[in-house]
Design a protein around this motif. Structure first.
Motif, PDB file in Angstrom:
ATOM      1  N   UNK A  11       0.823  -1.212   0.000  1.00 27.05           N
ATOM      2  CA  UNK A  11       0.000   0.000   0.000  1.00 27.05           C
ATOM      3  C   UNK A  11       0.857   1.261   0.000  1.00 27.05           C
ATOM      4  N   UNK A  12       1.982   1.180   0.709  1.00 26.13           N
ATOM      5  CA  UNK A  12       2.896   2.328   0.767  1.00 26.13           C
ATOM      6  C   UNK A  12       3.498   2.568  -0.627  1.00 26.13           C
TER       7      UNK A  12
ATOM      8  N   UNK B  22       0.854   9.431   7.069  1.00 26.13           N
ATOM      9  CA  UNK B  22       1.393  10.798   7.034  1.00 26.13           C
ATOM     10  C   UNK B  22       2.866  10.802   6.621  1.00 26.13           C
ATOM     11  N   UNK B  23       3.604   9.816   7.124  1.00 26.49           N
ATOM     12  CA  UNK B  23       5.029   9.750   6.764  1.00 26.49           C
ATOM     13  C   UNK B  23       5.207   9.474   5.266  1.00 26.49           C
ATOM     14  N   UNK B  24       4.327   8.665   4.691  1.00 26.60           N
ATOM     15  CA  UNK B  24       4.429   8.396   3.248  1.00 26.60           C
ATOM     16  C   UNK B  24       4.241   9.700   2.464  1.00 26.60           C
ATOM     17  N   UNK B  25       3.239  10.463   2.845  1.00 20.36           N
ATOM     18  CA  UNK B  25       2.982  11.724   2.131  1.00 20.36           C
ATOM     19  C   UNK B  25       4.162  12.691   2.312  1.00 20.36           C
ATOM     20  N   UNK B  26       4.680  12.757   3.527  1.00 19.45           N
ATOM     21  CA  UNK B  26       5.849  13.629   3.755  1.00 19.45           C
ATOM     22  C   UNK B  26       7.048  13.155   2.931  1.00 19.45           C
TER      23      UNK B  26
ATOM     24  N   UNK C  91      11.436   5.106   4.978  1.00 18.21           N
ATOM     25  CA  UNK C  91      11.946   3.993   5.797  1.00 18.21           C
ATOM     26  C   UNK C  91      11.209   3.971   7.149  1.00 18.21           C
ATOM     27  N   UNK C  92      11.019   5.159   7.728  1.00 12.87           N
ATOM     28  CA  UNK C  92      10.274   5.234   8.994  1.00 12.87           C
ATOM     29  C   UNK C  92       8.841   4.732   8.817  1.00 12.87           C
ATOM     30  N   UNK C  93       8.214   5.118   7.707  1.00 13.06           N
ATOM     31  CA  UNK C  93       6.830   4.689   7.448  1.00 13.06           C
ATOM     32  C   UNK C  93       6.761   3.164   7.426  1.00 13.06           C
ATOM     33  N   UNK C  94       7.673   2.548   6.691  1.00 16.70           N
ATOM     34  CA  UNK C  94       7.675   1.079   6.597  1.00 16.70           C
ATOM     35  C   UNK C  94       7.983   0.445   7.957  1.00 16.70           C
ATOM     36  N   UNK C  95       8.911   1.041   8.678  1.00 13.71           N
ATOM     37  CA  UNK C  95       9.291   0.513   9.995  1.00 13.71           C
ATOM     38  C   UNK C  95       8.108   0.567  10.958  1.00 13.71           C
ATOM     39  N   UNK C  96       7.310   1.617  10.837  1.00 14.19           N
ATOM     40  CA  UNK C  96       6.173   1.809  11.741  1.00 14.19           C
ATOM     41  C   UNK C  96       4.990   0.908  11.385  1.00 14.19           C
TER      42      UNK C  96
END
Ligand code: G6P
Ligand code: MN
Length: 424
Positions: free
Chosen positions: A94-95, A375-379, A390-395
């Motif tokens: 999805x990301x 939100x991290x994906x959009x940022x 990377x943070x988005x995936x980690x979370x």
């Protein structure tokens, strides 16, 4: 569906737009024949020119898939290689899809605002949660409404559980993010509580109701979907106070999902071998015969819901719809800037949210984690930031560690180099 509903939604002009002329030609040519035979008074045309497509329109009904099914296949298969959920809108897949879709949706939104600034865009393009957040951030005043058909299909099922003919009679409370939500109340039109009946059914069968294969149903009928409807029983068991969206299985049972996935044949393969061939085959058939009589097109819930929503906006019906909108207090104990899925009243001036009240700790915890991923994906897309992606995936609850997240990310970057912004 648009033609079938002409009594209440009198369309006089329909234009197809695609940036892929070759693919468009087949579907549009067949529809041209269909329109000519069934509604000669409706002006039908198709184009790849944005100005022609977006000028003089009241509604843009958008369903785009950036990268087509070939990229969906990779979204599903790459995470599975690392033992993680491979799904088109959930987790790493999805990301990846989100990173492709944002630019595509913004592009058509801008065409609409340039050529028909008073139009509404009713958007089904996925992943709706990430797309909605991107629109909130990048085009905060645009007239786009993001929607999803999953709850609609599930409410059809609930109506059947209760012996109610039309899902539109259900009055409900619902909160969550897209593909990540729960019903907390469900009543019939007289105000009787339907939760006890629905809960009993969910505890025994999940969403299975034995008529999954009924003739005339086109959407959500294959074995993999039927599995998902059955698995909802276990999703329900985690919180028997609410009725869950089917998509929660990817977050609550990721180990089970991975074990039961075939890494060499995923949903994308099923769709390419099934629906794609069927739809394009039917279109080629119509073109070859020069007639759409007995052409076998069936309207489904996607279309049905979108017509209801367009009617509400055009005719101020003030009906209730589940929409993906800025929270702003609709769920008071949750991030006001989150894009949440909640019931809204829709009329000619747009939508008004119905406050859902504070939500329980379990759902709030899950939603806080997931909304942060979105939100991290959009940022990451806006800033071109490797770190944030990377943070988005980690979370993501579907990925066990930062190291696995990094491996998946590096492979996704390679696979998506024609679609993603460059990440630094
Ligand atoms: C549901 C979801 C949609 C998604 C679709 C995929 O309807 O709400 O967001 O696009 O499933 O279905 P498919 O048949 O392509 O797997
Ligand atoms: Mn959806």
């Amino acid at each position: 569906m648009l033609l079938e509903e002409r009594d209440r939604f009198p369309v006089n002009k329909v234009t197809f737009y695609d940036n892929n002329a070759e693919r468009q030609e087949i579907v549009a040519k067949a529809c041209e024949i269909y329109f000519h035979e069934n509604a000669p008074e409706v002006e039908f045309s198709y184009t790849t020119d944005p100005e022609t497509a977006f000028t003089g329109t009241d509604f843009v009904l958008a369903h785009i898939r950036v990268g087509l099914y070939a990229m969906r296949e990779l979204d599903e298969k790459i995470p599975l290689k690392y033992g993680c959920v491979g799904q088109e809108t959930c987790g790493a897949g999805g990301i990846a899809y989100g990173m492709r879709s944002i630019g595509g949706v913004i592009e058509i939104l801008d065409y609409m605002e340039k050529y028909s600034p008073n139009a509404w865009m009713l958007n089904y393009s996925n992943p709706a949660a990430i797309v909605a957040e991107a629109c909130r951030v990048l085009r905060p005043n645009s007239r786009i409404i993001n929607i999803c058909d999953m709850p609609i299909d599930l409410m059809d099922k609930m109506s059947r559980m209760c012996g109610i003919k039309d899902r539109r009679e259900l009055q409900y409370s619902y909160y969550g993010l897209n593909h990540f939500g729960w019903w907390s109340k469900i009543y019939d039109k007289e105000g009787n509580d339907l939760m006890p009946q629905i809960k009993e059914h969910m505890a025994k069968n999940g969403y299975l109701d034995g008529i999954e294969h009924e003739a005339g149903k086109e959407q959500h009928v294959e074995e993999s979907w039927i599995h998902t409807f059955g698995k909802a029983k276990d999703v329900y068991a985690v919180d028997p106070e609410t009725i869950p969206n089917t998509y929660l299985k990817y977050y609550l049972y990721p180990d089970y999902v991975v074990e039961t996935s075939d890494p060499n044949y995923t949903r994308a393969n099923e769709v390419m071998d099934g629906r794609e061939k069927k739809v394009f085959g039917a279109c080629r058939d119509i073109i070859a015969k020069g007639t759409a009589k007995d052409g076998g097109f069936e309207p489904d819930v996607h279309a049905n819901y979108i017509v209801d929503l367009a009617c509400a906006l055009a005719e101020n019906t003030l009906e209730r719809f589940l929409l993906i909108v800025p929270n702003d207090g609709a769920v008071p104990n949750f991030d006001p800037t989150a894009m949440v899925e909640v019931p809204c009243i829709v009329g000619s001036n747009g939508f008004e949210k119905i406050c859902q009240g504070p939500i329980p700790q379990f759902q709030k915890g899950l939603m806080e984690q997931q909304v942060s991923v979105e939100k991290l994906v959009v940022q990451a897309w806006v800033e071109g930031s490797y770190q944030k992606l990377w943070q988005a995936l980690t979370l993501s609850k579907t990925i066990p560690s930062a190291s696995v997240a990094k491996q998946i990310l590096d492979e996704l970057i390679e696979a998506n180099k024609d679609f993603w912004p460059e990440l630094k």
